[in-house]
Design a protein around this motif. Sequence first.
Motif, PDB file in Angstrom:
ATOM      1  N   LEU A  46       1.284  -1.053   0.149  1.00  0.00           N
ATOM      2  CA  LEU A  46      -0.076   0.436  -0.286  1.00  0.00           C
ATOM      3  C   LEU A  46       0.760   1.113  -0.177  1.00  0.00           C
ATOM      4  CD1 LEU A  46      -2.158  -1.143   2.559  1.00  0.00           C
ATOM      5  CD2 LEU A  46      -3.362  -0.275   0.644  1.00  0.00           C
ATOM      6  N   ALA A  47       1.913   1.484   0.357  1.00  0.00           N
ATOM      7  CA  ALA A  47       2.692   2.592   0.385  1.00  0.00           C
ATOM      8  C   ALA A  47       3.542   2.487  -0.651  1.00  0.00           C
ATOM      9  CB  ALA A  47       3.940   1.916   1.952  1.00  0.00           C
ATOM     10  N   VAL A  48       4.365   1.942  -1.089  1.00  0.00           N
ATOM     11  CA  VAL A  48       4.488   2.008  -3.053  1.00  0.00           C
ATOM     12  C   VAL A  48       3.689   2.274  -3.341  1.00  0.00           C
ATOM     13  CG1 VAL A  48       5.696   0.587  -4.801  1.00  0.00           C
ATOM     14  CG2 VAL A  48       6.451   0.321  -2.366  1.00  0.00           C
ATOM     15  N   ARG A  51       1.164   4.168  -2.802  1.00  0.00           N
ATOM     16  CA  ARG A  51       0.090   5.325  -2.921  1.00  0.00           C
ATOM     17  C   ARG A  51       1.126   5.714  -3.429  1.00  0.00           C
ATOM     18  NH1 ARG A  51       1.218   8.240   2.964  1.00  0.00           N
ATOM     19  NH2 ARG A  51       0.185  10.014   2.557  1.00  0.00           N
ATOM     20  N   HIS A  52       2.990   5.687  -3.042  1.00  0.00           N
ATOM     21  CA  HIS A  52       3.683   7.049  -3.563  1.00  0.00           C
ATOM     22  C   HIS A  52       3.615   7.133  -5.203  1.00  0.00           C
ATOM     23  CE1 HIS A  52       7.084   9.250  -2.801  1.00  0.00           C
ATOM     24  NE2 HIS A  52       7.272   8.459  -3.934  1.00  0.00           N
ATOM     25  N   SER A  58       1.260   6.396  -7.826  1.00  0.00           N
ATOM     26  CA  SER A  58      -0.798   6.506  -8.181  1.00  0.00           C
ATOM     27  C   SER A  58      -1.630   7.844  -8.170  1.00  0.00           C
ATOM     28  CB  SER A  58      -1.442   5.325  -7.914  1.00  0.00           C
ATOM     29  OG  SER A  58      -0.754   3.801  -7.616  1.00  0.00           O
ATOM     30  N   ALA A 108      -5.944   8.670  -5.246  1.00  0.00           N
ATOM     31  CA  ALA A 108      -5.540   7.773  -3.828  1.00  0.00           C
ATOM     32  C   ALA A 108      -4.713   8.857  -2.551  1.00  0.00           C
ATOM     33  CB  ALA A 108      -3.703   8.122  -5.036  1.00  0.00           C
ATOM     34  N   ASP A 109      -4.607  10.509  -2.647  1.00  0.00           N
ATOM     35  CA  ASP A 109      -4.209  10.418  -1.658  1.00  0.00           C
ATOM     36  C   ASP A 109      -6.362  10.797  -0.785  1.00  0.00           C
ATOM     37  OD1 ASP A 109      -1.999  11.847  -1.432  1.00  0.00           O
ATOM     38  OD2 ASP A 109      -2.634  13.260  -2.540  1.00  0.00           O
ATOM     39  N   TYR A 125      -6.241   7.635   1.121  1.00  0.00           N
ATOM     40  CA  TYR A 125      -5.854   7.158   2.604  1.00  0.00           C
ATOM     41  C   TYR A 125      -6.067   7.835   3.631  1.00  0.00           C
ATOM     42  CZ  TYR A 125      -2.543   4.157  -0.289  1.00  0.00           C
ATOM     43  OH  TYR A 125      -2.259   2.951  -1.085  1.00  0.00           O
ATOM     44  N   PRO A 154       8.805   3.968   1.864  1.00  0.00           N
ATOM     45  CA  PRO A 154       7.350   4.887   2.114  1.00  0.00           C
ATOM     46  C   PRO A 154       6.619   4.945   2.941  1.00  0.00           C
ATOM     47  CG  PRO A 154       7.295   2.931  -0.039  1.00  0.00           C
ATOM     48  CD  PRO A 154       9.220   3.153   1.043  1.00  0.00           C
ATOM     49  N   ARG A 155       5.983   6.250   3.334  1.00  0.00           N
ATOM     50  CA  ARG A 155       5.458   5.370   4.388  1.00  0.00           C
ATOM     51  C   ARG A 155       3.713   5.782   3.925  1.00  0.00           C
ATOM     52  NH1 ARG A 155       9.109   7.511   9.631  1.00  0.00           N
ATOM     53  NH2 ARG A 155       7.303   6.991  10.579  1.00  0.00           N
ATOM     54  N   LEU A 156       3.785   5.620   4.993  1.00  0.00           N
ATOM     55  CA  LEU A 156       1.654   5.934   5.184  1.00  0.00           C
ATOM     56  C   LEU A 156       1.228   6.843   5.875  1.00  0.00           C
ATOM     57  CD1 LEU A 156      -0.508   1.985   5.184  1.00  0.00           C
ATOM     58  CD2 LEU A 156       0.185   4.490   2.867  1.00  0.00           C
ATOM     59  N   ARG A 208       2.324  12.277   1.711  1.00  0.00           N
ATOM     60  CA  ARG A 208       3.073  11.617   0.350  1.00  0.00           C
ATOM     61  C   ARG A 208       3.870  13.124  -0.445  1.00  0.00           C
ATOM     62  NH1 ARG A 208       0.680   9.686  -5.133  1.00  0.00           N
ATOM     63  NH2 ARG A 208      -0.595  11.445  -5.311  1.00  0.00           N
ATOM     64  N   VAL A 209       5.104  12.465  -0.779  1.00  0.00           N
ATOM     65  CA  VAL A 209       6.694  13.499  -0.706  1.00  0.00           C
ATOM     66  C   VAL A 209       6.013  13.081  -3.374  1.00  0.00           C
ATOM     67  CG1 VAL A 209       7.340  13.654   1.019  1.00  0.00           C
ATOM     68  CG2 VAL A 209       8.010  11.234  -0.923  1.00  0.00           C
ATOM     69  N   LEU A 235      10.527   9.113  -3.787  1.00  0.00           N
ATOM     70  CA  LEU A 235      10.844   8.781  -2.518  1.00  0.00           C
ATOM     71  C   LEU A 235      12.329   9.158  -2.875  1.00  0.00           C
ATOM     72  CD1 LEU A 235       9.765   5.319  -3.058  1.00  0.00           C
ATOM     73  CD2 LEU A 235       8.972   7.224  -1.189  1.00  0.00           C
TER      74      LEU A 235
END
Lengths: 357, 360, 316
Positions: free
Chosen positions: A222-224, A226-227, A229, A246-247, A250, B259-261, B265-266, B269
């Motif tokens: 999920l973290a990847v 999110r980054h 997409s 995406a944002d 979450y 990458p963190r939840l 979001r940046v 990475l």
Amino acid sequence: MSVGAPPTTAPLLEARNLELRYPVRTGTLRRSTRYVRAVDDVSLELAPGETLGVVGESGCGKSSLARCLVRLATPTAGSLLYRGTDITRASPRSLRPVRREIQMVFQDPEASLNGRKRVGQILATGLKLRGVPTTEIKEEIGELLRLVGLDPGHVDHFPHEFSGGQRQRIGIARALSADPRLIVLDEPVSALDVSIRAQVVNLLSDLRQERSLAYVFVAHDLAVIRHASDRIAVMYLGRIVEQSPADDLYDRPLHPYTAALLAAVPVPDRAAARGRSRVVIRGEPANALELPSGCRFRPRCPRATELCAAVDPQLADHGGHHLVACHHPLDGPAQVKSTGPARMDGPGSAEADQLRP
Amino acid sequence: MAPLLEVERLGVRFHTDGGVVRAVDGVSFALAHGKVLAIVGESGSGKSVTALSLMGLTRSANTELDGAVRFDGKDLLNAPEDELRRVRGGGMAMIFQNPMTALNPVQRVGAQIVEQIRTHERISRSEAWERTVALLRRVGIPRPEVRARAYPHEFSGGMRQRVMIAAALSCAPRLIVADEPTTALDVTTQSQIMDELEQLCRESTVALILITHDIGLVARMADDVMVMYGGRVLEHAPADALFEDPLHPYTWALLRSVPRLDRERVGRLPTIGGSPPSLLNPPAGCHFRPRCPHSFDRCVEVPPLRESVDPAADGEEVRGKQDEGHLDRCWLDLDTKRRLRHLDRLDTQAVALACTDGAA
Amino acid sequence: MARFALRRLFQAVIVLFFVSVFTFLIFQVIPDGTPALRLAGKSATPQTIAAVVRQWGFNKPIWVQYADMMGRIFTGSVISYSEHVNVLSQIERGLPATLSLAIGAGVIWFVFAVVVGALCAVRAGHFIDRLLTLLSLTAISAPTFVVGALGLYFLAWRVHVFPLSGYVPLSQSVGQWFMHLVLPWISLSVVYIGLYSRVLRSTMLDNMHEDYVRTARAKGLSERKILIRHVLRTSLIPIVSMWGLDFAGVIGGGAILVEVVFNLDGVGQYAAESIQALDVPPLMVIVMYGAVLVVLIAALVDVLYVWLDPRVRLEA
């Protein structure tokens, strides 16, 4: 186009009620055939240059969907449109120009690259297909390798001479060699180490900007996802249960399953890790052959009611292009069953009460 | 009280056709009863080899082991095989990464646990069977008396890992070594299994060595953390200290590249350039040197694993001490590390912001 | 289970039908295959030949001839062309010898193959492994009749350890039965021991690196137990299926060469003699009998397989 909104322009790729079912033979004489719907009534759109993340746990059908989208598998129902042309059941011959424009990158670069071919040969195939003149092929290969951050001097090496991260870069270069408009990435970084993973994710986002590529990014992380997409679709047992920018997904997960997935990801932070209530859902997904009535997530869902057993919820927009298929989404009035404190109960148990909004 | 496990300068070398691989180089640590030590690292860092070597599972004609592994005061590294066998699966149990292949496919799962119990204790088959059923119930397997007679392929991945945990617990171990126990599992399953494992370990004060590459799991589970890279320990600290105040440039880069939840979001990475060292021809000096943005002349010498030198200690203003027992393997002094770490963070934030702006 | 058996039976019938048709047709098309000429004798008049043709039904359409043949096979009344005797009684006469040979050899080659293969795997790369490997390869490449002939020459002719040839029924003398069969057993087994031990060795070496073997070691099991319970059992699976088919072949008259070399007068030897005489009825019966056995034993092996490897399910 605002990031995250579904395409307003003509979509690059469009799936309508896509279905992919596999026959599973059961019974002694293998006569009674039952079907597993790996992909069940999935509709989605992808704009040029957009990245759609598809996330879910193993067996949710995300890889089957990826294979349908690149037509490695032929959907058993529904339709698939590429730039307005129906390619659902297009013949291999008429697919050829489309194949060049839709490429795929696989999870395991070791298995998906021909180990007996040198890197140069692997990349040359796509270039020739594209009609690059023989005199320019060598130069193009060097350019491709530079583009994915590899040393062009390694053109004569074999895949096994590279590390895992480098092999995945070769896989990406191979996809790029056909000059595609869309790349379907099936778990492209899950086999890689953390520090390498970040490199490849960044590479993908650089390439996307440079070459205005669209991605379908399939992953379980999920973290990847999110980054990587703009929009994300969450799959559960063959269905998309939630789809949103995406944002927003979450910040404001609406489906109890999405919320559970998010809560299950361990966070690399001591205070947060200690303070979070982690146990969210119990059990494991139902058997794809014996789906529960109504909502498929029902047996594990803390918010399930009789309505959920009776009526299969459909995707509906909850504002801001945030779609969810749930009778009791997390922003609505909660109808939580009163249950005691959660304890391990094995598969199918729905006893957990941490999901109250 | 004496520590349960003491490892001193453990070294593991594999003789291969390509040359000698120094998989583990001078690893030392101690683990107290009931504590959780996490060993973090990427592939090739030597974390799994360390774990396997504790039980002598790397012993072979092509392996050279040195140092000492003391379990309950007894040295295991040089112990004869039959003495080692009594410890394996008895006082020290192991859980492996891939539950799909770690169980014998042609034996009933119950029989596999019974086999372990009867290897270590002289009890009847039926007693062992009863205990097996109780164990399976304890790790959350429904209808254990029926499921004990099933074969591994009739279980899901998560359920198989529960079977592995039941087997590990079967002979009242004092230490469980779990090598990437949930890497092959889905997140919701992982979360259930880790809860289970943590609770079981706390209930019966079993110490746990958790081998993982998942920083999130470490944050959740560990009392102490050891960061390994290229066969060496680069940082060893209490978990709180490591996450608050990571002192080795590799550790802070590693923590940042996840990458963190739980954060915004940046756009980009943060990464660590380059790739991990080859253990056949490791770089001279610090193994992280070729990828380290802060390396300097002295890094061609191997730095010792020690508490950071505080330049402020000699009379000047002390800017905050590091925690006790916080060791790292870097020539930079404490102050410089903290300053550079701060600068690195600002740097990546700036890059990230720039990218986010550009994208919007 | 019952349905599985039913399905196998159905398959078996189809297999047997095709085997019978092909065997029957082969003898229709080979040169000099006109049986009437041979039946009628060397100096037969056209009238005699015509009578023979009519009597044996050679003038009927080919499918009728086939049907007649199959009918006689089912009623057990097949008469051979050359001796004019009931084929079934001939086969019954040869069966004890063939069964003794096949069962004994089957047991010998299985046991020895497991011992040799396991020994090689455990001592892989050591002297004993290399020696046994060399022997196995020699055994695989040595034709059965060569081994048999050499055995006869050295152990029966030069040194009188074993009798020269022939078969003594078990009921007559256990000792003589055994002594007469030792050489045939060995010459039949040698190839299989070589072949099976190689397969077992490589399967075991593969399985030794399986994760579950590491798990077994981490459980504290002794190397011997790991080897027997975890490595050997899974490695036996391919051997068992090979054994089933080869054993069925041998018991169904496949040991022709050994039977002939040692003059055991079994079913195989009967088949060899019938081939020489182009005597179709016995061959049809022997082939059918062999095919039935192969199909039957293959089904048994399937059942054994499920027991050895529970991942294989008869159903689903």
